[in-house]
Design a protein around this motif. Structure first.
Motif, PDB file in Angstrom:
ATOM      1  N   GLU A   5       2.126 -37.889   4.146  1.00  0.00           N
ATOM      2  CA  GLU A   5       1.591 -38.885   3.225  1.00  0.00           C
ATOM      3  C   GLU A   5       0.663 -39.821   3.980  1.00  0.00           C
ATOM      4  N   ILE A   6      -0.552 -39.961   3.490  1.00  0.00           N
ATOM      5  CA  ILE A   6      -1.489 -40.814   4.210  1.00  0.00           C
ATOM      6  C   ILE A   6      -1.658 -42.142   3.481  1.00  0.00           C
ATOM      7  N   GLN A   7      -2.058 -43.139   4.237  1.00  0.00           N
ATOM      8  CA  GLN A   7      -2.242 -44.481   3.700  1.00  0.00           C
ATOM      9  C   GLN A   7      -3.729 -44.700   3.408  1.00  0.00           C
ATOM     10  N   ALA A   8      -3.995 -45.631   2.512  1.00  0.00           N
ATOM     11  CA  ALA A   8      -5.395 -45.959   2.185  1.00  0.00           C
ATOM     12  C   ALA A   8      -6.183 -46.294   3.450  1.00  0.00           C
ATOM     13  N   SER A   9      -5.507 -46.947   4.383  1.00  0.00           N
ATOM     14  CA  SER A   9      -6.188 -47.389   5.607  1.00  0.00           C
ATOM     15  C   SER A   9      -6.425 -46.251   6.606  1.00  0.00           C
ATOM     16  N   ASP A  10      -5.853 -45.067   6.353  1.00  0.00           N
ATOM     17  CA  ASP A  10      -6.056 -43.917   7.264  1.00  0.00           C
ATOM     18  C   ASP A  10      -7.349 -43.160   6.959  1.00  0.00           C
ATOM     19  N   VAL A  11      -7.915 -43.398   5.789  1.00  0.00           N
ATOM     20  CA  VAL A  11      -8.984 -42.503   5.311  1.00  0.00           C
ATOM     21  C   VAL A  11     -10.200 -42.518   6.235  1.00  0.00           C
ATOM     22  N   ASP A  12     -10.583 -43.697   6.719  1.00  0.00           N
ATOM     23  CA  ASP A  12     -11.765 -43.755   7.586  1.00  0.00           C
ATOM     24  C   ASP A  12     -11.579 -42.919   8.856  1.00  0.00           C
ATOM     25  N   THR A  13     -10.385 -42.958   9.415  1.00  0.00           N
ATOM     26  CA  THR A  13     -10.095 -42.186  10.633  1.00  0.00           C
ATOM     27  C   THR A  13     -10.117 -40.688  10.349  1.00  0.00           C
ATOM     28  N   LEU A  14      -9.668 -40.306   9.166  1.00  0.00           N
ATOM     29  CA  LEU A  14      -9.578 -38.875   8.831  1.00  0.00           C
ATOM     30  C   LEU A  14     -10.927 -38.283   8.439  1.00  0.00           C
ATOM     31  N   LYS A  15     -11.932 -39.123   8.325  1.00  0.00           N
ATOM     32  CA  LYS A  15     -13.261 -38.659   7.919  1.00  0.00           C
ATOM     33  C   LYS A  15     -13.780 -37.550   8.836  1.00  0.00           C
ATOM     34  N   VAL A  16     -13.392 -37.609  10.082  1.00  0.00           N
ATOM     35  CA  VAL A  16     -13.855 -36.629  11.068  1.00  0.00           C
ATOM     36  C   VAL A  16     -13.521 -35.183  10.655  1.00  0.00           C
ATOM     37  N   HIS A  17     -12.492 -35.014   9.829  1.00  0.00           N
ATOM     38  CA  HIS A  17     -12.083 -33.665   9.399  1.00  0.00           C
ATOM     39  C   HIS A  17     -12.694 -33.243   8.057  1.00  0.00           C
ATOM     40  N   MET A  18     -13.465 -34.122   7.472  1.00  0.00           N
ATOM     41  CA  MET A  18     -13.970 -33.813   6.123  1.00  0.00           C
ATOM     42  C   MET A  18     -15.216 -32.937   6.179  1.00  0.00           C
ATOM     43  N   PRO A  19     -15.371 -32.078   5.160  1.00  0.00           N
ATOM     44  CA  PRO A  19     -16.626 -31.338   5.040  1.00  0.00           C
ATOM     45  C   PRO A  19     -17.755 -32.284   4.632  1.00  0.00           C
ATOM     46  N   LEU A  20     -18.977 -31.802   4.757  1.00  0.00           N
ATOM     47  CA  LEU A  20     -20.141 -32.650   4.475  1.00  0.00           C
ATOM     48  C   LEU A  20     -20.116 -33.277   3.089  1.00  0.00           C
ATOM     49  N   CYS A  21     -19.647 -32.522   2.082  1.00  0.00           N
ATOM     50  CA  CYS A  21     -19.637 -33.052   0.714  1.00  0.00           C
ATOM     51  C   CYS A  21     -18.807 -34.328   0.626  1.00  0.00           C
ATOM     52  N   MET A  22     -17.637 -34.310   1.257  1.00  0.00           N
ATOM     53  CA  MET A  22     -16.723 -35.452   1.144  1.00  0.00           C
ATOM     54  C   MET A  22     -17.125 -36.573   2.096  1.00  0.00           C
ATOM     55  N   GLU A  23     -17.639 -36.207   3.249  1.00  0.00           N
ATOM     56  CA  GLU A  23     -18.116 -37.219   4.182  1.00  0.00           C
ATOM     57  C   GLU A  23     -19.253 -38.008   3.541  1.00  0.00           C
ATOM     58  N   HIS A  24     -20.115 -37.288   2.866  1.00  0.00           N
ATOM     59  CA  HIS A  24     -21.246 -37.934   2.195  1.00  0.00           C
ATOM     60  C   HIS A  24     -20.745 -38.912   1.121  1.00  0.00           C
ATOM     61  N   LEU A  25     -19.798 -38.468   0.318  1.00  0.00           N
ATOM     62  CA  LEU A  25     -19.241 -39.349  -0.708  1.00  0.00           C
ATOM     63  C   LEU A  25     -18.580 -40.576  -0.083  1.00  0.00           C
ATOM     64  N   HIS A  26     -17.879 -40.341   1.006  1.00  0.00           N
ATOM     65  CA  HIS A  26     -17.197 -41.446   1.686  1.00  0.00           C
ATOM     66  C   HIS A  26     -18.216 -42.458   2.216  1.00  0.00           C
ATOM     67  N   ASP A  27     -19.244 -41.951   2.908  1.00  0.00           N
ATOM     68  CA  ASP A  27     -20.245 -42.841   3.493  1.00  0.00           C
ATOM     69  C   ASP A  27     -20.980 -43.637   2.420  1.00  0.00           C
ATOM     70  N   GLU A  28     -21.313 -42.971   1.338  1.00  0.00           N
ATOM     71  CA  GLU A  28     -22.031 -43.670   0.267  1.00  0.00           C
ATOM     72  C   GLU A  28     -21.131 -44.693  -0.426  1.00  0.00           C
ATOM     73  N   LEU A  29     -19.868 -44.358  -0.551  1.00  0.00           N
ATOM     74  CA  LEU A  29     -18.915 -45.313  -1.130  1.00  0.00           C
ATOM     75  C   LEU A  29     -18.820 -46.566  -0.255  1.00  0.00           C
ATOM     76  N   ARG A  30     -18.754 -46.351   1.052  1.00  0.00           N
ATOM     77  CA  ARG A  30     -18.673 -47.505   1.962  1.00  0.00           C
ATOM     78  C   ARG A  30     -19.975 -48.301   1.944  1.00  0.00           C
TER      79      ARG A  30
END
Ligand code: SF4
Length: 210
Positions: A5-30
């Motif tokens: 179970e991951i915490q909301a605060s873990d998401v930025d650290t886990l970005k390294v494992h994301m594919p480009l589609c999700m990394e892009h969404l994450h970066d744009e959200l931030r």
């Protein structure tokens, strides 16, 4: 979920494992502190798939959409988050979108950040993304060539191999071989091509841990 179970605060650290589609969404959200509905669905369900509980998802989105007041958030966004966890409406427990679904359905329009970069980015934009991820010229041309042949998931798989190989310091040819050598389960070893963003994440997560 693979990462527990991951915490909301873990998401930025886990970005390294994301594919480009999700990394892009994450970066744009931030960057924008906002994502349209299509992006929230694609990314929200992905995060659910990697182990974000409903409670943590509500926290994640409330913090991410920081321009919204708590009232606005509760009124306009919280329902959708609960809905995608099967807690509202028809109580369907929605599953994260597969690559095929992201590639084929609901193409992004101007200002949207959902979709698959291999399918929906312009060639210059995709090249820039690859350069930003230290993909060298040779591999970039290889990936662009696969995209031109409309082999988007194969292009993503190649991207996975070259970027993960760099992360663990082995040659790309050994990334798959290395995976099948680990005791990480048949799903991982038997997959030849990236079929699902959550598969990309899980493979990468397990590879780094092994
Ligand atoms: Fe995401 Fe799948 Fe496209 Fe890769 S192929 S970027 S995992 S949608």
């Amino acid at each position: 979920a693979i990462a527990g179970e991951i915490q909301a605060s873990d998401v930025d650290t886990l970005k390294v494992h994301m594919p480009l589609c999700m990394e892009h969404l994450h970066d744009e959200l931030r960057r924008e502190k906002h994502t349209r509905h299509g992006g929230r669905m694609q990314y929200g369900l992905f995060l659910k798939g990697i182990g974000l509980s409903l409670e943590q998802a509500l926290l994640f989105w409330q913090m991410a959409l920081e321009k919204k007041t708590p009232e606005e958030f509760n009124k306009n966004y919280a329902y959708n988050v609960r809905h995608s966890y099967g807690m509202e409406g028809k109580r369907t427990d929605y599953t994260p979108y597969s690559c095929k679904s992201i590639i084929m359905n609901n193409a992004p329009g101007p200002g949207d950040h959902h979709g698959c970069p291999f399918r929906h980015f312009s060639a210059p934009n995709l090249r820039a993304q690859l350069t930003a991820h230290q993909v060298d010229e040779f591999d970039t041309e290889d990936i662009i060539h696969k995209v031109q042949q409309r082999h988007y998931q194969i292009a993503c798989t190649r991207y996975y191999e070259v970027t993960r190989a760099k992360m663990v310091g082995i040659s790309p040819e050994n990334v798959k071989g290395g995976l099948s050598d680990t005791a990480t389960g048949s799903l991982i070893a038997s997959q030849e091509v990236i079929e699902h963003p959550n598969q990309f994440f899980e493979q990468s997560y397990l590879l780094m841990k092994s």
